[in-house]
Write a protein that holds these residues in place. Structure first.
Motif, PDB file in Angstrom:
ATOM      1  N   GLU A 143       0.833  -1.203   0.000  1.00 39.45           N
ATOM      2  CA  GLU A 143       0.000   0.000   0.000  1.00 39.45           C
ATOM      3  C   GLU A 143       0.870   1.256   0.000  1.00 39.45           C
ATOM      4  N   GLN A 144       1.926   1.243   0.791  1.00 35.77           N
ATOM      5  CA  GLN A 144       2.825   2.390   0.844  1.00 35.77           C
ATOM      6  C   GLN A 144       3.511   2.599  -0.514  1.00 35.77           C
ATOM      7  N   LEU A 145       3.937   1.522  -1.127  1.00 36.83           N
ATOM      8  CA  LEU A 145       4.545   1.626  -2.459  1.00 36.83           C
ATOM      9  C   LEU A 145       3.545   2.162  -3.480  1.00 36.83           C
ATOM     10  N   ASN A 146       2.307   1.711  -3.410  1.00 40.02           N
ATOM     11  CA  ASN A 146       1.274   2.196  -4.319  1.00 40.02           C
ATOM     12  C   ASN A 146       1.028   3.692  -4.129  1.00 40.02           C
ATOM     13  N   ARG A 147       1.002   4.145  -2.874  1.00 41.45           N
ATOM     14  CA  ARG A 147       0.826   5.583  -2.611  1.00 41.45           C
ATOM     15  C   ARG A 147       1.976   6.377  -3.205  1.00 41.45           C
ATOM     16  N   ARG A 148       3.181   5.883  -3.020  1.00 34.92           N
ATOM     17  CA  ARG A 148       4.340   6.585  -3.576  1.00 34.92           C
ATOM     18  C   ARG A 148       4.294   6.612  -5.099  1.00 34.92           C
ATOM     19  N   CYS A 149       3.886   5.498  -5.701  1.00 38.88           N
ATOM     20  CA  CYS A 149       3.765   5.454  -7.166  1.00 38.88           C
ATOM     21  C   CYS A 149       2.722   6.446  -7.652  1.00 38.88           C
ATOM     22  N   ARG A 150       1.587   6.534  -6.946  1.00 38.67           N
ATOM     23  CA  ARG A 150       0.546   7.485  -7.340  1.00 38.67           C
ATOM     24  C   ARG A 150       1.050   8.914  -7.246  1.00 38.67           C
ATOM     25  N   LYS A 151       1.810   9.206  -6.180  1.00 33.19           N
ATOM     26  CA  LYS A 151       2.370  10.557  -6.038  1.00 33.19           C
ATOM     27  C   LYS A 151       3.325  10.863  -7.185  1.00 33.19           C
ATOM     28  N   LEU A 152       4.163   9.881  -7.532  1.00 35.04           N
ATOM     29  CA  LEU A 152       5.085  10.093  -8.647  1.00 35.04           C
ATOM     30  C   LEU A 152       4.335  10.278  -9.953  1.00 35.04           C
ATOM     31  N   SER A 195       1.860  16.278 -13.793  1.00 36.52           N
ATOM     32  CA  SER A 195       1.919  17.732 -13.622  1.00 36.52           C
ATOM     33  C   SER A 195       3.092  18.313 -14.401  1.00 36.52           C
ATOM     34  N   LEU A 196       4.220  17.611 -14.370  1.00 38.30           N
ATOM     35  CA  LEU A 196       5.387  18.099 -15.104  1.00 38.30           C
ATOM     36  C   LEU A 196       5.152  18.049 -16.606  1.00 38.30           C
ATOM     37  N   VAL A 197       4.500  16.996 -17.069  1.00 39.92           N
ATOM     38  CA  VAL A 197       4.195  16.897 -18.496  1.00 39.92           C
ATOM     39  C   VAL A 197       3.242  18.013 -18.909  1.00 39.92           C
ATOM     40  N   LEU A 198       2.216  18.246 -18.099  1.00 39.57           N
ATOM     41  CA  LEU A 198       1.262  19.306 -18.402  1.00 39.57           C
ATOM     42  C   LEU A 198       1.951  20.669 -18.396  1.00 39.57           C
TER      43      LEU A 198
END
Length: 88
Positions: A27-36, A42-45
């Motif tokens: 779950e923690q890894l998934n949260r970090r992946c979602r943040k990335l 956001s960077l692409v936009l």
């Protein structure tokens, strides 16, 4: 950490504890992946917006340069007319 089990209940508790720790890690890894992913989106936009602004500015600059070239052409023609009048 190693732990010796004396019966099936203890073994089940250890297995459940390890499973919960594994689930929390995922779950923690998934949260970090979602943040990335959000950050990357956001960077692409931001890059697309920046590129569009730069492209618009270049189009505007080219338009202005075209207007200036047109004005210079008109001024050259007037200068030639004045030179022709002075020569007469």
């Amino acid at each position: 950490m190693k732990k010796l089990c004396c019966n099936m209940a203890e073994m089940a508790d250890i297995f459940n504890c390890n499973t919960e720790a594994f689930v929390r890690s995922i779950e923690q890894l998934n949260r970090r992946c979602r943040k990335l992913e959000k950050r990357n989106c956001s960077l692409v936009l931001a890059g697309i917006i920046f590129g569009a602004i730069i492209e618009y500015r270049m189009i505007e600059q080219n338009r202005r340069m075209g207007e200036l070239e047109k004005r210079f052409g008109e001024l050259r023609m007037k200068i030639e007319e004045f030179r022709d009048k002075e020569g007469d």
